[in-house]
Design a protein around this motif. Structure first.
Motif, short mmCIF file in Angstrom:
data_model
loop_
_atom_site.label_atom_id
_atom_site.label_comp_id
_atom_site.label_asym_id
_atom_site.label_seq_id
_atom_site.Cartn_x
_atom_site.Cartn_y
_atom_site.Cartn_z
N PHE A 188 26.84 90.75 32.30
CA PHE A 188 26.87 89.63 31.36
C PHE A 188 25.72 89.74 30.36
O PHE A 188 24.64 90.24 30.67
CB PHE A 188 26.79 88.30 32.11
N CYS A 189 25.97 89.24 29.17
CA CYS A 189 25.02 89.36 28.06
C CYS A 189 23.82 88.44 28.30
O CYS A 189 23.99 87.25 28.58
CB CYS A 189 25.73 88.99 26.76
N SER A 190 22.61 88.98 28.15
CA SER A 190 21.40 88.17 28.34
C SER A 190 21.11 87.30 27.13
O SER A 190 20.22 86.46 27.18
CB SER A 190 20.21 89.08 28.63
N VAL A 191 21.87 87.48 26.06
CA VAL A 191 21.69 86.64 24.87
C VAL A 191 22.60 85.42 24.94
O VAL A 191 22.15 84.28 24.77
CB VAL A 191 21.97 87.45 23.58
N CYS A 192 23.90 85.66 25.20
CA CYS A 192 24.87 84.56 25.10
C CYS A 192 25.63 84.30 26.39
O CYS A 192 26.37 83.31 26.48
CB CYS A 192 25.85 84.82 23.96
N GLY A 193 25.52 85.16 27.38
CA GLY A 193 26.17 84.92 28.66
C GLY A 193 27.60 85.39 28.77
O GLY A 193 28.21 85.30 29.84
N ALA B 70 27.98 96.67 25.35
CA ALA B 70 28.20 95.85 24.16
C ALA B 70 28.78 94.51 24.59
O ALA B 70 29.61 94.43 25.50
CB ALA B 70 29.15 96.56 23.21
N CYS B 71 28.31 93.45 23.92
CA CYS B 71 28.77 92.11 24.22
C CYS B 71 29.94 91.76 23.30
O CYS B 71 29.83 91.89 22.07
CB CYS B 71 27.64 91.10 24.04
N ALA B 72 31.04 91.28 23.89
CA ALA B 72 32.19 90.89 23.08
C ALA B 72 31.95 89.55 22.40
O ALA B 72 32.57 89.24 21.38
CB ALA B 72 33.44 90.80 23.96
N GLY B 73 31.01 88.76 22.93
CA GLY B 73 30.80 87.43 22.39
C GLY B 73 29.92 87.42 21.14
O GLY B 73 30.29 86.85 20.11
N CYS B 74 28.75 88.08 21.21
CA CYS B 74 27.79 87.98 20.10
C CYS B 74 27.48 89.34 19.49
O CYS B 74 26.63 89.43 18.61
CB CYS B 74 26.50 87.31 20.58
N ALA B 75 28.14 90.40 19.95
CA ALA B 75 27.98 91.75 19.41
C ALA B 75 26.61 92.36 19.71
O ALA B 75 26.27 93.41 19.17
CB ALA B 75 28.25 91.80 17.90
ZN LIG Z 1 26.27 88.20 23.82
#
Ligand SMILES: [Zn+2]
Length: 287
Positions: free
Chosen positions: A119-124, A137-142
């Motif tokens: 999971f992304c540490s920026v947006c979860g 790569a995060c699908a939510g916040c890139a």
């Molecule tokens: Zn993210």
């Protein structure tokens, strides 16, 4: 020749330029000679000779480990239900062939990083492997996340021809080794060495010099070996961190490394960089 730490060495050609080209990675995975790492109990599988075990690529192999000559090497992720317990893997170090140790370290650290960073540490939001497995790569916040390496300083302090070694509570009876600690944000290697020696043993040091480093894949440490000159030999031991710390003479260190029965202490095992540092210290002081 001075000894190199276990896990040191070039390993594979990491072929970084290929990682950003998914089509090239897929074509490499489709080659008849492409190899995929075998896993057992959450660690790279070893054969009876301590060599890494490989099979043909079949199915998903999201981690591109690199090239050995022309031959591409891949890995999938170890099953998620295997606990990431580094101590369970220490036993492998007694049989792992040093020639395969750099690749063992890279594959184990990288695979465990993937397992811990779903999971992304920026947006979860969920993340997915990218760049041949050398990022997520995060699908939510890139956001793009890269495998972490945690620097640890490990050091020999010397005073008047004697070495400072200490023992942690979990060591086997009699074992003494180099003091060590994590580098903190905003610190140089030199500052971390001085701080750890002051905190754990109460000594001030000068002339911190770099000796050698070692990737330590439990889970993702870079051990940075250093030497420091102590300004005095009076110790104030932090008993929250150490059972004991003592100064050992060159003769005592030599007896420990050759495992003499009446040696003053039990030396660190061959795969520990502390042992390499001690061996190098002895060999340079013998001249
Ligand atoms: Zn993210």
């Amino acid at each position: 020749m001075l000894p190199d730490p276990f896990f040191a060495g070039p390993g594979l050609d990491r072929a970084d330029a290929l990682r950003a080209r998914p089509g090239r990675i897929a074509a490499l995975a489709a080659r008849h000679d492409a190899r995929q790492l075998e896993w057992a109990n959450g660690a790279p599988a070893l054969d009876q000779n301590g060599r890494l075990q490989w099979r043909a690529v079949n199915g998903e192999a999201p981690l591109f480990l690199g090239l050995d000559g022309e031959v591409p090497h891949f890995s999938d992720l170890p099953p998620g239900d295997v606990p990431i317990d580094s101590r369970a893997h220490f036993g492998l170090l007694g049989i792992l062939d040093p020639a395969d140790a750099p690749l063992f370290a890279a594959a184990l650290s990288l695979a465990n990083w993937h397992r811990r960073h779903a999971f992304c540490s920026v947006c979860g939001e969920p993340t997915a492997p990218n760049r041949g497995g050398w990022s997520r790569a995060c699908a939510g916040c890139a956001a793009e996340h890269y495998p972490r390496v945690d620097p640890v300083v490990i050091m020999l302090a010397e005073h008047d021809g004697r070495l400072l070694l200490g023992r942690q509570p979990q060591y086997p009876p009699g074992r003494y080794s180099a003091l060590a600690g994590f580098v903190e944000p905003g610190e140089t290697i030199e500052a971390a060495v001085a701080r750890e020696l002051e905190e754990e043993a109460g000594i001030a040091v000068r002339h911190v010099t770099y000796i050698a480093s070692q990737p330590w894949p439990f889970p993702s440490t870079l051990m940075i070996g250093a030497h420091a000159e102590a300004e005095g030999d009076s110790l104030t031991i932090d008993h929250d961190e150490l059972d004991d710390a003592r100064w050992f003479s060159r003769a005592e260190v030599e007896a420990a490394l050759t495992a003499e029965p009446d040696a003053a202490f039990l030396a660190p095992p061959p795969f520990a960089i502390a042992r390499t540092l001690i061996e190098r210290w002895l060999s340079t002081r013998l001249k």
